[in-house]
Design an enzyme around this catalytic site. Structure first.
Site, PDB file in Angstrom:
ATOM      1  CE  LYS A  35      15.450  15.542   3.698  1.00 32.02           C
ATOM      2  NZ  LYS A  35      16.249  16.528   4.402  1.00 32.02           N
ATOM      3  CE1 TYR A 254       7.580  38.113  30.123  1.00 32.97           C
ATOM      4  CE2 TYR A 254       6.960  36.803  28.217  1.00 32.97           C
ATOM      5  CZ  TYR A 254       7.005  36.982  29.586  1.00 32.97           C
ATOM      6  OH  TYR A 254       6.459  36.040  30.414  1.00 32.97           O
TER       7      TYR A 254
HETATM    8  C1  LIG Z   1      19.588  13.683  -0.834  1.00 29.54           C
HETATM    9  C2  LIG Z   1      18.368  14.528  -0.800  1.00 29.54           C
HETATM   10  N1  LIG Z   1      17.488  14.448  -1.815  1.00 29.54           N
HETATM   11  C3  LIG Z   1      16.366  15.205  -1.848  1.00 29.54           C
HETATM   12  C4  LIG Z   1      16.073  16.091  -0.827  1.00 29.54           C
HETATM   13  C5  LIG Z   1      14.826  16.925  -0.922  1.00 29.54           C
HETATM   14  O1  LIG Z   1      15.161  18.271  -0.993  1.00 29.54           O
HETATM   15  P1  LIG Z   1      14.022  19.405  -1.166  1.00 29.54           P
HETATM   16  O2  LIG Z   1      13.194  19.346   0.065  1.00 29.54           O
HETATM   17  O3  LIG Z   1      14.801  20.674  -1.257  1.00 29.54           O
HETATM   18  O4  LIG Z   1      13.275  19.051  -2.389  1.00 29.54           O
HETATM   19  C6  LIG Z   1      16.966  16.205   0.227  1.00 29.54           C
HETATM   20  C7  LIG Z   1      16.693  17.173   1.292  1.00 29.54           C
HETATM   21  O5  LIG Z   1      17.516  17.695   1.962  1.00 29.54           O
HETATM   22  C8  LIG Z   1      18.135  15.408   0.251  1.00 29.54           C
HETATM   23  O6  LIG Z   1      19.021  15.484   1.263  1.00 29.54           O
END
Ligand SMILES: Cc1ncc(COP(=O)(O)O)c(C=O)c1O
Length: 362
Positions: A35, A254
């Site tokens: 994602k 700055y």
């Molecule tokens: C439902 C779900 N599964 C897995 C993950 C993966 O998490 P991580 O990056 O902490 O392994 C996420 C990330 O937010 C998630 O929302």
């Protein structure tokens, strides 16, 4: 010439990290969580490394389309499920599996006209109180879903709030197991932290690691990436575009936040908060110049930072600056160290690398 800033995605490191997840997950199948454009690395850039996963998990339908366009024919899971009834048509067309976490999504499925039943992941809110059915409502949701001709297999899933910390996961595992004990179907519960820290108590059919795949330790600073044998999936690098020789009492940048105590050389590096380098980083944030660890000094500007060249007297215009990742001489600077100096986590830094930063793959 473009500005010298560059994000380099390390395919071999990503492959190594996926393998690490697979070993930690014992015999579970592995979703590569991609994602947020593969946590800022770029779906197209990580695809080759992660095609050895059992599936891709993400939440944006456009990203799911991109994974299919790359030729992936295996499972794709929408971690937040559908947002609108029309999304179910895309799920049918692209054969997407999707989470179901609320009644509205079941209503949409019940009204959906489809030839082929869809595979869903029914999500329980076992204590995180973000998405999912409470344990009291989980079984009725399962019964309703199970009766729908639109639904094929139902996998049972939950998500942990404290897999990386002291509270742990036992309370959520207990709720999940008690509620689902006589329900059929596969299970998926572990994120990166649970996969690495709690493999025995989270044995299931699927794990969902994200952050570990990109080489950041999910439970930093308790453990670092080296402890978990993870390799940085990305290097953010640039070059020095200027040098200043300061005398005692001179200030930098700055707000004059840094004052030289004596004569010192300062390098000006072409990276700033408009590139995604956090403005919250203060004097002392680690940085590599020619692969030598030194510190940022003064405030981060939009396009520049200033670094202490005391430990690298031979550095000058054009010298390599590594903001995180791997320097040309092999020295590592963990994204987690930099995130800590900015009061945040590696997740945020990797996701925030700006569009204007050119990216490449090695
Ligand atoms: C439902 C779900 N599964 C897995 C993950 C993966 O998490 P991580 O990056 O902490 O392994 C996420 C990330 O937010 C998630 O929302």
């Amino acid at each position: 010439m473009p500005r010298p800033i560059l994000a380099t995605v390390h395919v071999a490191a990503l492959r190594h990290n996926l393998d690490r997840a697979r070993r930690a997950a014992l015999d579970a199948r592995v979703w590569a969580v991609v994602k947020a454009n593969a946590y800022g690395h770029g779906i197209e850039r990580v695809f080759d490394a992660f095609r050895a996963a059992d599936g891709f998990a993400l939440l944006d339908l456009k990203e799911a389309e991109r994974v299919r366009t790359l030729g992936w024919r295996g499972p794709i899971l929408l971690l937040e499920g559908v947002f609108d009834a029309r999304d179910l048509e895309l799920c049918s067309r692209l054969d997407l599996w999707h989470a179901v976490h609320c009644d509205e999504q079941i209503d949409m499925l019940a009204a959906h006209k489809t030839q082929a039943p869809q595979r869903v992941f029914l999500k329980m809110n076992s204590g995180m109180n973000r998405l999912g059915f409470t344990p009291e409502r989980f079984r009725s949701a399962w019964t309703r879903l199970n009766a729908l001709p639109q639904v094929d297999e139902i996998t049972l899933m939950t998500h942990f709030s404290d897999a990386d910390g002291a509270r742990g996961i036992a309370h959520q595992v207990e709720v999940f197991e008690r509620t689902t004990q006589d329900l059929p179907g596969e299970r998926s519960i572990a994120n990166s932290a649970a996969t690495l820290r709690h493999a025995a108590s989270t044995r299931a059919d699927w794990v969902r690691p994200g952050i570990l795949l990109y080489g950041s330790a999910p439970d930093f600073p308790e453990h670092d990436a080296e402890h978990w044998q993870l390799q940085p999936g990305m290097t953010l690098s640039t070059q020095l575009i200027g040098v200043q020789n300061l005398k005692a009492g001179d200030t930098i940048g700055y707000g004059s936040r840094f004052t030289a105590e004596g004569p010192m050389r300062i390098g000006v590096a072409a990276v700033g908060y408009a590139d995604g380098y956090p403005r919250h980083c203060t004097t002392g944030t680690p940085v590599l110049v020619n692969g030598v660890r030194t510190r940022m000094v003064g405030r981060v500007s939009m396009d520049m930072i200033t670094v202490d060249l005391t430990p690298v007297p031979d550095a000058g215009f054009g010298s390599e600056v590594t903001l995180w990742g791997r320097a040309s001489n092999g020295t590592l600077l963990s994204i987690d160290d930099v995130a800590q100096a900015a009061g945040t986590v590696g997740y945020e830094l990797m996701c925030a690398v700006a569009m204007r930063v050119p990216a490449t793959v090695d």
